[in-house]
Enzyme design. Sequence first.
Site, PDB file in Angstrom:
ATOM      1  N   LYS A  51       0.666  -0.890  -0.065  1.00 51.94           N
ATOM      2  CA  LYS A  51       0.174   0.049  -0.087  1.00 51.94           C
ATOM      3  C   LYS A  51       0.561   1.068  -0.067  1.00 51.94           C
ATOM      4  O   LYS A  51       0.972   2.103  -0.641  1.00 51.94           O
ATOM      5  CB  LYS A  51      -1.043   0.202   1.542  1.00 51.94           C
ATOM      6  CG  LYS A  51      -1.956  -0.702   0.888  1.00 51.94           C
ATOM      7  CD  LYS A  51      -2.371  -1.130   2.323  1.00 51.94           C
ATOM      8  CE  LYS A  51      -3.988  -3.001   1.519  1.00 51.94           C
ATOM      9  NZ  LYS A  51      -4.778  -2.893   2.564  1.00 51.94           N
ATOM     10  N   GLN A  95      -5.106  -2.603   8.863  1.00 52.15           N
ATOM     11  CA  GLN A  95      -5.258  -3.525   8.329  1.00 52.15           C
ATOM     12  C   GLN A  95      -5.810  -4.599   9.395  1.00 52.15           C
ATOM     13  O   GLN A  95      -5.505  -4.802  10.595  1.00 52.15           O
ATOM     14  CB  GLN A  95      -3.429  -3.859   8.307  1.00 52.15           C
ATOM     15  CG  GLN A  95      -3.401  -5.045   7.206  1.00 52.15           C
ATOM     16  CD  GLN A  95      -3.754  -4.606   6.224  1.00 52.15           C
ATOM     17  OE1 GLN A  95      -3.240  -4.094   5.077  1.00 52.15           O
ATOM     18  NE2 GLN A  95      -4.469  -5.608   5.257  1.00 52.15           N
ATOM     19  N   ASP A 118     -12.074   2.459   2.529  1.00 49.33           N
ATOM     20  CA  ASP A 118     -11.721   0.559   3.259  1.00 49.33           C
ATOM     21  C   ASP A 118     -13.713   0.683   3.129  1.00 49.33           C
ATOM     22  O   ASP A 118     -13.693  -0.258   1.954  1.00 49.33           O
ATOM     23  CB  ASP A 118     -11.380  -0.594   4.379  1.00 49.33           C
ATOM     24  CG  ASP A 118      -9.782  -0.593   3.775  1.00 49.33           C
ATOM     25  OD1 ASP A 118     -10.070  -1.138   2.621  1.00 49.33           O
ATOM     26  OD2 ASP A 118      -9.499  -1.085   5.229  1.00 49.33           O
TER      27      ASP A 118
END
Length: 283
Positions: A51, A95, A118
């Site tokens: 990322k 995460q 997200d």
Amino acid sequence: MIIDGKQISAELKAEVAQRVAEAAAQYGRVPHLVVIRVGEDPASVVYVRNKAKACEACGIRNTTLVMDENTPEEVLLQKIAALNVDPGVDGILVQLPLPRQISEAKVIAAIDRAKDVDGFHPLNVAGLWQKTPHMAPCTPKGILKLLSAAGVDPKGKRAVVIGRSNIVGLPVAKMLLDANATVTLCHTRTVDLSSVTREAEILVVAAGRPRMITGDMVSEGVVIIDVGMDRDPDTGKLCGDVDFDSCAPKASAITPVPGGVGPMTIACLMENTLECFLQRVSN
Ligand code: NAD
């Protein structure tokens, strides 16, 4: 046709980079994504690193925060609360998975909806299901973009999705439905899976079972999207939920693993970060 997720994601990232440069010229700063990793889960270490690399490629500022495996839930929630009110932060990503002592549901709900790159926040999920403005989750969004890039219009097609997780199966089924496919959602209690998969014109597999879909389970001309990121039990190598060798000869289009859905997920994360930024600066 092999659907080249690497190439399609590279094009999307180039487009995001261009838009980031334009936004920087207009607003005097670039989007800023903060990624939090708790613990040393090896897969998470790789995902978080990827990322950061993607941010670099797109000109997005990235801060990666690493917290100890034993971090109490309260400490993580306090960190998120501080990032929520930080005007210099546009996107927050924690995460997953998280260590046992931390509730993933609490963490997801704690992130400001406007910074939820997200698309996991309950209000963003509700927006997807109610067709109101929302941030779309990255993997399902990437899957729809792969279909589009391959020239596949879901409208009127029979789509079969295997897996009903909140992260992949459920939202991808909803997005296919919104794209006017007729959708069947399969799961572990589905009886006679093969009889359902053989009906599919579009088959999306997100079960986390190495090579569970074999050539005898699909029909000629099917479009196959393999979301699985599994380890081959014999070789330990990365593989998908679809047995590529037996399915590819029957498919009109198929994604490989690696190089299919995975890179698209990260490219869509970059796009979501830019969108969060643009919404914030224009408000
Ligand atoms: P999950 O474990 O939360 O859900 C799996 C789903 O598959 C469940 O709904 C279960 O009912 C269903 N399932 C399992 N075995 C089945 C079977 N034999 N028959 C029918 N249904 C079955 O997993 P998830 O988070 O949705 O992830 C699924 C896979 O996708 C994993 O391999 C994961 O690593 C991968 N993944 C990839 C990306 C990416 O960016 N490429 C992103 C997220 C997940």
